[in-house]
Structure formats: C-alpha cells, structure tokens
Scaffold this motif. Structure first.
Motif, PDB file in Angstrom:
ATOM      1  N   ILE A  32       0.842  -1.201   0.000  1.00  0.00           N
ATOM      2  CA  ILE A  32       0.000   0.000   0.000  1.00  0.00           C
ATOM      3  C   ILE A  32       0.873   1.246   0.000  1.00  0.00           C
ATOM      4  O   ILE A  32       0.635   2.193  -0.761  1.00  0.00           O
ATOM      5  N   ILE A  33       1.903   1.249   0.832  1.00  0.00           N
ATOM      6  CA  ILE A  33       2.814   2.394   0.910  1.00  0.00           C
ATOM      7  C   ILE A  33       3.472   2.626  -0.446  1.00  0.00           C
ATOM      8  O   ILE A  33       3.531   3.746  -0.943  1.00  0.00           O
ATOM      9  N   ARG A  34       3.956   1.557  -1.052  1.00  0.00           N
ATOM     10  CA  ARG A  34       4.640   1.663  -2.344  1.00  0.00           C
ATOM     11  C   ARG A  34       3.714   2.241  -3.401  1.00  0.00           C
ATOM     12  O   ARG A  34       4.079   3.139  -4.149  1.00  0.00           O
ATOM     13  N   ASP A  35       2.489   1.749  -3.467  1.00  0.00           N
ATOM     14  CA  ASP A  35       1.547   2.195  -4.486  1.00  0.00           C
ATOM     15  C   ASP A  35       1.080   3.627  -4.267  1.00  0.00           C
ATOM     16  O   ASP A  35       0.886   4.372  -5.213  1.00  0.00           O
ATOM     17  N   ILE A  94       8.327   6.708  -0.911  1.00  0.00           N
ATOM     18  CA  ILE A  94       8.614   5.430  -0.252  1.00  0.00           C
ATOM     19  C   ILE A  94      10.009   5.478   0.382  1.00  0.00           C
ATOM     20  O   ILE A  94      10.286   4.772   1.345  1.00  0.00           O
ATOM     21  N   ALA A  95      10.875   6.341  -0.137  1.00  0.00           N
ATOM     22  CA  ALA A  95      12.206   6.501   0.459  1.00  0.00           C
ATOM     23  C   ALA A  95      12.084   6.917   1.925  1.00  0.00           C
ATOM     24  O   ALA A  95      12.870   6.468   2.764  1.00  0.00           O
ATOM     25  N   ASP A  96      11.094   7.751   2.230  1.00  0.00           N
ATOM     26  CA  ASP A  96      10.873   8.165   3.620  1.00  0.00           C
ATOM     27  C   ASP A  96      10.563   6.957   4.492  1.00  0.00           C
ATOM     28  O   ASP A  96      11.098   6.821   5.590  1.00  0.00           O
ATOM     29  N   LEU A 127      18.307   5.118   0.002  1.00  0.00           N
ATOM     30  CA  LEU A 127      19.285   5.905  -0.750  1.00  0.00           C
ATOM     31  C   LEU A 127      19.178   5.690  -2.250  1.00  0.00           C
ATOM     32  O   LEU A 127      19.558   6.566  -3.037  1.00  0.00           O
ATOM     33  N   ALA A 128      18.650   4.557  -2.662  1.00  0.00           N
ATOM     34  CA  ALA A 128      18.443   4.306  -4.086  1.00  0.00           C
ATOM     35  C   ALA A 128      17.334   5.196  -4.650  1.00  0.00           C
ATOM     36  O   ALA A 128      17.286   5.444  -5.854  1.00  0.00           O
ATOM     37  N   LEU A 129      16.486   5.686  -3.771  1.00  0.00           N
ATOM     38  CA  LEU A 129      15.334   6.491  -4.193  1.00  0.00           C
ATOM     39  C   LEU A 129      15.485   7.978  -3.924  1.00  0.00           C
ATOM     40  O   LEU A 129      14.799   8.797  -4.538  1.00  0.00           O
ATOM     41  N   CYS A 130      16.358   8.337  -2.992  1.00  0.00           N
ATOM     42  CA  CYS A 130      16.453   9.734  -2.572  1.00  0.00           C
ATOM     43  C   CYS A 130      17.843   9.986  -1.991  1.00  0.00           C
ATOM     44  O   CYS A 130      18.379   9.115  -1.294  1.00  0.00           O
ATOM     45  N   PRO A 131      18.416  11.167  -2.235  1.00  0.00           N
ATOM     46  CA  PRO A 131      19.729  11.472  -1.661  1.00  0.00           C
ATOM     47  C   PRO A 131      19.680  11.517  -0.121  1.00  0.00           C
ATOM     48  O   PRO A 131      18.696  11.979   0.466  1.00  0.00           O
TER      49      PRO A 131
END
Length: 82
Positions: free
Chosen positions: A19-22, A28-30, A56-60
């Motif tokens: 659910i979070i991912r969608d 989702i990085a948070d 880190l793959a999704l956000c600096p």
C-alpha cells in the motif's frame, strides 16, 4: 520512530509495504529510511543497512536526513561498517 516504538514500526511497514509503495511513489524513500532507523534501534544492523540502501536508491541522503534528522545516525553507522 519518534515515539520509540521500533518493533511496531517494523511490523507496520511489513504489513503495509504494498500500500505504501503504491500510494507514495517516490516518498517510499521516507518509509525505507524510517524502517532503517527502527532496525538500527532494535540492533538489527543487517536489516538496517538493507533498508537504508533502499532509501538511498530512491532519494539522496542529505534530503532524507533534512526531513528526518533522527536518521542521521544511519550514515555514521554505515561508514563504521564499511
């Protein structure tokens, strides 16, 4: 995380991951960085490192730590293990 209910945070993430991912998309990085912090607080370093890598793959890192200052210790913990 802020309240110190780390095991509850891990379980909540696991039960609601799809659910979070969608719903959150890039945010989702948070969720991943907060999960990493929960695992770190529980002494689960492998799980913490995996969740932190996903964040880190999704956000600096600088942006994640700006939004969630309590996660800054993840950065130093990762360097200590390298």
């Amino acid at each position: 995380i802020v309240t110190g209910h780390y095991a509850e945070a891990v379980e909540l993430f696991r039960s609601r991951h799809a659910i979070i991912r969608d719903q959150l998309g890039m945010r989702i990085a948070d969720a991943w960085v907060l999960l990493a912090k929960a695992h770190q607080a529980l002494g689960q370093s492998v799980e913490s490192a995996e969740a932190y890598a996903n964040a880190l793959a999704l956000c600096p890192a600088i942006e994640l730590h700006r939004r969630y200052p309590e996660t800054r210790s993840l950065e130093s913990g990762l360097r200590a293990e390298d």
